[in-house]
Design an enzyme around this catalytic site. Sequence first.
Site, PDB file in Angstrom:
ATOM      1  N   PHE A 133      87.683 112.805  32.167  1.00  0.00           N
ATOM      2  CA  PHE A 133      88.352 114.106  32.065  1.00  0.00           C
ATOM      3  C   PHE A 133      88.054 114.893  33.330  1.00  0.00           C
ATOM      4  CE2 PHE A 133      89.194 118.482  31.234  1.00  0.00           C
ATOM      5  CZ  PHE A 133      90.392 118.419  30.557  1.00  0.00           C
TER       6      PHE A 133
ATOM      7  N   LYS B 193      82.966 125.697  36.456  1.00  0.00           N
ATOM      8  CA  LYS B 193      82.430 126.264  35.210  1.00  0.00           C
ATOM      9  C   LYS B 193      81.273 127.244  35.433  1.00  0.00           C
ATOM     10  CE  LYS B 193      83.941 122.448  32.208  1.00  0.00           C
ATOM     11  NZ  LYS B 193      85.047 122.964  31.440  1.00  0.00           N
TER      12      LYS B 193
ATOM     13  N   ASP C 180      82.029 114.354  39.954  1.00  0.00           N
ATOM     14  CA  ASP C 180      82.556 115.546  39.284  1.00  0.00           C
ATOM     15  C   ASP C 180      81.462 116.078  38.351  1.00  0.00           C
ATOM     16  OD1 ASP C 180      83.708 117.431  37.651  1.00  0.00           O
ATOM     17  OD2 ASP C 180      85.562 116.323  37.293  1.00  0.00           O
TER      18      ASP C 180
HETATM   19  C1  LIG Z   1      84.232 117.058  34.303  1.00  0.00           C
HETATM   20  C2  LIG Z   1      85.321 118.088  34.361  1.00  0.00           C
HETATM   21  N1  LIG Z   1      86.100 118.181  35.446  1.00  0.00           N
HETATM   22  C3  LIG Z   1      87.076 119.087  35.548  1.00  0.00           C
HETATM   23  C4  LIG Z   1      87.343 119.966  34.512  1.00  0.00           C
HETATM   24  C5  LIG Z   1      88.463 120.961  34.648  1.00  0.00           C
HETATM   25  O1  LIG Z   1      87.976 122.245  34.787  1.00  0.00           O
HETATM   26  P1  LIG Z   1      88.962 123.500  34.541  1.00  0.00           P
HETATM   27  O2  LIG Z   1      89.221 123.554  33.071  1.00  0.00           O
HETATM   28  O3  LIG Z   1      88.158 124.683  35.034  1.00  0.00           O
HETATM   29  O4  LIG Z   1      90.174 123.261  35.349  1.00  0.00           O
HETATM   30  C6  LIG Z   1      86.565 119.901  33.358  1.00  0.00           C
HETATM   31  C7  LIG Z   1      86.836 120.814  32.230  1.00  0.00           C
HETATM   32  O5  LIG Z   1      86.418 120.624  31.111  1.00  0.00           O
HETATM   33  C8  LIG Z   1      85.534 118.946  33.269  1.00  0.00           C
HETATM   34  O6  LIG Z   1      84.774 118.832  32.177  1.00  0.00           O
END
Ligand SMILES: Cc1ncc(COP(=O)(O)O)c(C=O)c1O
Length: 406
Positions: A147, A261, A232
């Site tokens: 994700f 976040k 990530d």
């Molecule tokens: C590992 C990871 N990458 C990217 C994102 C995307 O972040 P955003 O919702 O701020 O676009 C998330 C969101 O849950 C995430 O958990």
Amino acid sequence: MTAPVSTRSSADLIRAEEPVLAHNYHPLPVVVASAEGTWVQDVEGRHYLDMLAGYSALNFGHRHPALIEAAHRQLDRLTLTSRAFHNDRLAEFAERLAELTGLDMVLPMNTGAEAVESGIKVARKWAYEVKGVPADRATIVVAAENFHGRTTTIVSFSTDETARAGFGPFTPGFRIVPYNDLAALEAAVDETTAAVLLEPIQGEAGVVIPDDGYLTGVRELTRRKGCLFIADEIQSGLGRTGRTLAVEHEGVVPDVLLLGKALGGGIVPVSAVVAHRDVLGVLRPGEHGSTFGGNPLAAAVGTAVIELLETGEFQRRAAELGTVLRDGLADLVGKGVVGFRARGLWAGVDIDPSLGTGREVSKLLMDEGVLVKDTHGSTIRLAPPLTITAEELESALGVLAKVLRP
Ligand SMILES: Cc1ncc(COP(=O)(O)O)c(C=O)c1O
């Protein structure tokens, strides 16, 4: 906590959303009106322990005083310049973020998905300019069950049909391999590979923790094959797992780190691509940008977040209280819990499907004053603010034991 602003009831507000708000979420039926620390209050004045923490955007709890103060101070001075001009907060934010992560350059963005998109662009540019991949041939290897966000390019390499269906045509240039499988990764990486993009722990997949040695193996493989390792850490980073970064559990330093976040302290969206100069240095004026990325309010809040992390207190709390969480969940195995995965203050808990779906269990917990969110099927995720006390954590585990009692 202050009194609610709205005079309308929860039921009325939920009904009012229905015709005017896009139905892209299915929230639990609680309408939050105020919050402080680990606690939120709904419009009727009921209190709930927040065991989700805004999907880890609230690692420091709701309205942490140091973050609120930093935001107030900045709101009274300067909020936005755009990057057409310099602002007096951005240099310090970038310097301290680079120092915190052990890397040297920062590309400030806003949301997590933007950081991922930016990381992909940087990796492709690096592949063409530095590695010598022929034009438009660069590939990026990702993991199944990933994700990384919701944009059209990111859902192009999702394996979740709900996230993808109806949103094609998809962006080419991605190869998907099973997570936690070095042999599959080895087979997928070739001379066109710009980067391997992974979550060090897969959060949305249910807090899936790879075997010890996997991240070290990814680091070794990407170095040997001459491609970048993009980690990530948008959800796993910034204290959640008991370290500043989840990759630190294996002593790994990626080439590119994606943060988001909690970097915004639960106040404003702040994300960043952090990397070595030989990678982020490929970007030149006009090639990438964002009106809000690096704005002075975001930089001020982000700097205050980094100051909190520099104390080490939150990482320590997550590690210590992580033991309480793990022990409490271990006691529930066989008593409604079929299994769990946990690191620091972060757990994916597989509930016995005969007791209900993850959502049904989340609803039962809500009725008992504990807020969590299901991930998939019968799995719920626990990710409380790192400010939670041992007593609060034990009380949440007690409530979980109670709702799982057949
Ligand atoms: C590992 C990871 N990458 C990217 C994102 C995307 O972040 P955003 O919702 O701020 O676009 C998330 C969101 O849950 C995430 O958990």
